[in-house]
Enzyme design. Structure first.
Site, PDB file in Angstrom:
ATOM      1  N   ARG A  78      37.773   8.639  -2.764  1.00 19.77           N
ATOM      2  CA  ARG A  78      38.135   9.356  -1.988  1.00 19.77           C
ATOM      3  C   ARG A  78      39.256   9.380  -1.061  1.00 19.77           C
ATOM      4  NH1 ARG A  78      32.454  12.571  -1.012  1.00 19.77           N
ATOM      5  NH2 ARG A  78      31.583  12.742  -2.958  1.00 19.77           N
ATOM      6  N   ASP A 178      30.141  24.560   8.558  1.00 16.31           N
ATOM      7  CA  ASP A 178      30.227  23.043   7.897  1.00 16.31           C
ATOM      8  C   ASP A 178      31.432  22.591   8.529  1.00 16.31           C
ATOM      9  OD1 ASP A 178      29.171  22.654   4.836  1.00 16.31           O
ATOM     10  OD2 ASP A 178      30.670  21.435   5.514  1.00 16.31           O
TER      11      ASP A 178
END
Length: 307
Positions: A78, A178
């Site tokens: 990632r 979020d």
């Protein structure tokens, strides 16, 4: 944090942007720990325990996420995308540069390391419990916070439940947050692939979604009458919450699993402060808050009452 849902402080397990409101049907394995030398042949970048340790410390500092040593492969995959995007030749160069700057790349770094696994009506017993709760006070003006909105399937499942129980004139407001800004932008758009509607009945598809036509065939959009009850903002759960009014219901599912015990307790205290006494907290199936009995009392399967 849906699974950051991590974090969803999400938070992204989060933070997400602000696209325009909905319109018509026409719409646009973990690897082993490694030593400090060059790593496995075939990898694009040198990867070391020191790199992993720095990333582990930074994501804990910024988002409260605790990475264990089995996450080497995931973290490499990632964060290496950020090296390519920013033009850095090594993790050390990227992390040195990141720590010298206080800009947008920090959000990209957090977004890269949050996990967002979600679906419509996931853990369906929670929506049955929510419906029962809503029926108990049909004329009440409900305030609900979805603390790990991810790409939106959970918030819209909450909204559909509210609409079904309270009707067209029902009073309910759903605040969605979020820590990952990219998934939050997706949630606010409310546009999904038709073949990704697992968990939705044909009746709900017909009632709550518009089908795309022409260039948008194969997509569906949440109807404006459902979206008008929704608001979206980025929230990092390990920081002070930018929320003023209190909530009757909070969904914070599959977020706490990414935090250590001390961070869990601090986040629960923040949630407790923005809930009304007697309010209901829904958490993930793998989460247990027996150490927070002074804050929340278990009332059902992963359903807690705010004391």
């Amino acid at each position: 944090m849906n699974t950051p849902a991590a974090l969803r402080a999400t938070p992204s397990r989060g933070q997400h942007q602000r696209p325009g409101k909905a319109g018509s049907a026409g719409f646009p394995g973990s690897g082993p720990a490694l030593d400090d030398g060059p790593v496995a042949e075939g990898r694009e970048f040198v990867w070391s325990d020191a790199d992993f340790g720095r990333i582990k410390a930074l994501i804990y500092q910024k988002a409260g996420i605790s990475l264990h040593d089995g996450k080497h492969a995931m973290v490499y995959s990632r964060v290496s995308r950020r090296l390519r995007e920013t033009g850095h030749a090594s993790f050390k160069d990227y992390l040195d540069w990141l720590e010298r700057h206080d800009g947008a790349e920090w959000q990209e770094f957090i977004n890269a390391l949050t996990t967002n696994l979600t679906a419509f009506f996931r853990e369906s017993h929670h929506f049955d419990a929510l419906a029962q709760l809503l029926r108990s006070k049909p004329g009440h003006a409900w305030r609900i916070w979805c603390a790990a909105a991810s790409t939106g399937e959970e918030p819209y499942s909450i909204a559909m439940t509210c609409a079904e129980v309270l009707g067209a004139n029902g009073q309910y407001e759903i605040v969605n947050s979020d820590i990952d800004t990219k998934v939050l932008a997706t949630a606010q758009r409310g546009v999904y692939k038709v073949d990704g509607n697992k968990g939705l009945s044909a009746e709900r598809l017909q009632r709550f979604f518009l089908r795309g036509k022409g260039a948008n065939a194969g997509y569906m959009r949440v109807k404006p009458e459902l979206q008008k009850h929704m608001s979206f903002l980025p929230v990092n759960l390990v920081q002070e919450l930018p929320l003023r009014d209190t909530f009757d219901v909070v969904f914070c599912r599959n977020v706490m699993i990414y935090f250590d015990a001390g961070t869990q307790r601090a986040v629960l205290e923040r949630i407790h402060r923005v809930m009304r006494p007697g309010g209901t907290l829904f958490v993930g199936h793998a989460e247990n808050f027996s150490d927070a009995r002074s804050l929340f009392q278990l009332r059902g399967k992963t359903v807690y009452e705010r004391l």
